[in-house]
Write a protein that holds these residues in place. Structure first.
Motif, mmCIF file in Angstrom:
data_model
loop_
_atom_site.group_PDB
_atom_site.id
_atom_site.type_symbol
_atom_site.label_atom_id
_atom_site.label_comp_id
_atom_site.label_asym_id
_atom_site.label_seq_id
_atom_site.Cartn_x
_atom_site.Cartn_y
_atom_site.Cartn_z
ATOM 1 N N LYS A 4 63.433 52.673 41.828
ATOM 2 C CA LYS A 4 62.844 52.104 40.665
ATOM 3 C C LYS A 4 62.506 50.750 41.041
ATOM 4 O O LYS A 4 63.252 50.070 41.614
ATOM 5 N N ASP A 6 60.593 47.674 39.176
ATOM 6 C CA ASP A 6 59.810 47.301 37.846
ATOM 7 C C ASP A 6 59.799 48.400 36.848
ATOM 8 O O ASP A 6 60.752 49.250 36.491
ATOM 9 N N ASN A 7 58.472 49.087 36.510
ATOM 10 C CA ASN A 7 58.556 50.314 35.876
ATOM 11 C C ASN A 7 57.748 51.120 36.401
ATOM 12 O O ASN A 7 57.551 52.224 36.036
ATOM 13 N N VAL A 8 57.884 51.122 37.736
ATOM 14 C CA VAL A 8 57.561 52.151 38.948
ATOM 15 C C VAL A 8 58.805 53.031 39.359
ATOM 16 O O VAL A 8 59.642 52.573 40.086
ATOM 17 N N GLU A 9 58.746 54.385 39.206
ATOM 18 C CA GLU A 9 59.758 55.222 39.882
ATOM 19 C C GLU A 9 58.941 56.027 41.067
ATOM 20 O O GLU A 9 57.909 56.432 41.008
#
Length: 85
Positions: A4, A6-9
């Motif tokens: 991950k 930030d808000n990206v996986e």
């Protein structure tokens, strides 16, 4: 392994893909390949630190509650983990 940033996986299944994502700033989260291997093959839990990959060492450091390990190289990770393990 799930990584991950930030808000990206992202999901990476190969060591090469994991390294590439980690160079881009992604960090392992959740249950990673190292932990899965240990559950499926308990003998791997006894693997010496020096024999582990950087991704495995970082996952172990996270598991032990260490922070700020994403920028460390293998030598530094080994030094930090030897004090904890």
């Amino acid at each position: 392994m799930i990584l991950k940033k930030d808000n990206v996986e992202r999901i990476a299944e190969t060591e090469t893909a994991i390294r590439k994502l980690m160079r881009q700033g992604f960090e392992p989260i959740g249950e990673d390949a190292f932990n899965k291997d240990n559950k499926e093959n308990p003998d791997k839990a006894d693997k010496p630190l020096e024999g582990m990959t950087v991704a495995e060492l970082k996952a172990l450091a996270k598991e032990k509650g260490l922070e700020g390990v994403s920028a460390l190289n293998k030598e530094d990770l080994l030094a930090v983990l030897k004090d904890v393990v």
